[in-house]
Design a protein around this motif. Sequence first.
Motif, short mmCIF file in Angstrom:
data_model
loop_
_atom_site.label_atom_id
_atom_site.label_comp_id
_atom_site.label_asym_id
_atom_site.label_seq_id
_atom_site.Cartn_x
_atom_site.Cartn_y
_atom_site.Cartn_z
N VAL A 68 0.87 -1.18 0.00
CA VAL A 68 0.00 0.00 0.00
C VAL A 68 0.90 1.22 0.00
O VAL A 68 1.64 1.48 0.96
N ALA A 69 0.87 1.97 -1.08
CA ALA A 69 1.74 3.13 -1.23
C ALA A 69 1.09 4.11 -2.20
O ALA A 69 0.18 3.73 -2.96
N PRO A 70 1.51 5.39 -2.16
CA PRO A 70 0.98 6.35 -3.14
C PRO A 70 1.20 5.84 -4.57
O PRO A 70 2.17 5.15 -4.86
N VAL A 78 6.72 -2.20 -5.92
CA VAL A 78 6.33 -3.59 -6.21
C VAL A 78 7.38 -4.26 -7.10
O VAL A 78 7.79 -5.40 -6.86
N GLU A 79 7.85 -3.53 -8.10
CA GLU A 79 8.86 -4.08 -9.01
C GLU A 79 10.17 -4.38 -8.27
O GLU A 79 10.80 -5.42 -8.49
N ALA A 93 0.04 -4.68 -5.58
CA ALA A 93 -0.48 -3.43 -5.02
C ALA A 93 -1.85 -3.65 -4.40
O ALA A 93 -2.66 -4.45 -4.89
N ALA A 94 -2.11 -2.94 -3.30
CA ALA A 94 -3.43 -2.94 -2.66
C ALA A 94 -3.89 -1.50 -2.54
O ALA A 94 -3.07 -0.58 -2.44
N SER A 95 -5.19 -1.31 -2.54
CA SER A 95 -5.73 0.05 -2.59
C SER A 95 -5.61 0.80 -1.27
O SER A 95 -5.51 2.03 -1.24
N SER A 96 -5.64 0.06 -0.15
CA SER A 96 -5.62 0.72 1.15
C SER A 96 -5.19 -0.27 2.22
O SER A 96 -5.14 -1.49 1.98
N LEU A 113 2.76 -4.49 3.35
CA LEU A 113 3.64 -3.37 3.66
C LEU A 113 2.88 -2.08 3.42
O LEU A 113 2.43 -1.81 2.30
N ILE A 114 2.71 -1.29 4.47
CA ILE A 114 1.99 -0.02 4.38
C ILE A 114 3.03 1.10 4.43
O ILE A 114 3.66 1.34 5.47
N VAL A 115 3.20 1.77 3.32
CA VAL A 115 4.25 2.79 3.20
C VAL A 115 3.74 4.14 3.70
O VAL A 115 2.63 4.57 3.34
#
Length: 359
Positions: A68-70, A78-79, A93-96, A113-115
């Motif tokens: 989860v990141a901008p 992710v890459e 990627a996750a939306s939130s 992972l929540i950035v």
Amino acid sequence: MATADDGTRGNRDQDTHGGSFLGEVKDAVSARAALLMIGVLALTALFIASYAGAFHSPKPKDVALAVVAPQQMSGQLVERLDKLPGSPLDPRAASSEADATRQIRERDIDGALIVDPRGSTDKLLVASGSGASLSQAVEQVVTQAEKAQKRTVQVRDIAPADKDDTRGLSSFYLVVGWCVGGYLCAAILAISFGARPTNLKRAVIRLAALAVYSVLTGLAGAVVIGPILGALPGSLYGLWGLGALIVFAVGATTFAFQAIAGIIGIGLTILVVVIAGNPSAGGAYPYPLLPDFWRAIGPALPPGAGTWVSRSIAYFHGNAVTGPLLVLSAWAVAGTVLTLAFAALTKGRTMINRSEVRQ
């Protein structure tokens, strides 16, 4: 003084003694027994190879991780995580954070992972209820990756293992116990009354007896692991039902193998359930930490399917159990059908194999 007759008689006695000894050897270890011993030797070697092969060097590979990141940095992150040496992570990627949390609780992913774009400390969500070794591996890999970017992580366990189940192994041991109960019940019936039922009616009686035994054994396991020991949380009734299904599935499978191969069928059950099934069950090391072969076969075998469901009942509100329950049901149905089919084919048979006990 010894006469010629005495020497001849002595030689005859020696030959008779030698023949008697060889006869005793043949009686003690028949050709069939020797073959069974060779089979046990092979099972022993396979046991060592399977357990050592699965457990000797656990490494995370393609562990499902939400990020989860901008939007402007999500793809890049992710890459980068996807290209870590050895491919320990399978990031997406996750939306939130709420979306990532939902996916963990539904057992679609193993961590998130929540950035924090405004600081240098990110949040890592894990679920030790799915196995402490897996959550620790995720923490280690992500921490090292973050350290390379001069960032740190705070770990939050959103589905923690119970304080009396710190390694998350109680569910695995419970399922192993149920599996052992299933094939021992079938083995005892084989030893007592012959591996192959002599007719269809006998097969139905055996399966009915196994069903009663399965219900009682499932209840015993659920009560011991829950109310008595307090080693595993979750629904008592849910675990009871799971236990009954596991015991019946393994017992019916043993009946089927015995119907096909006689007493050797017990060995086939040990091969499938113990040698192949236990190390691939995701107990001591969940699937992402196992080598490819064991990771591939584990979900399709009773110990793996049972361990997954028991953990879901205990720590994930019963989520993601449909597939594993279908696997267990398939073993139960296949074992039942094969047992009945082979019993029907032998209807009217008056003698059981010489290696079996008469019913």
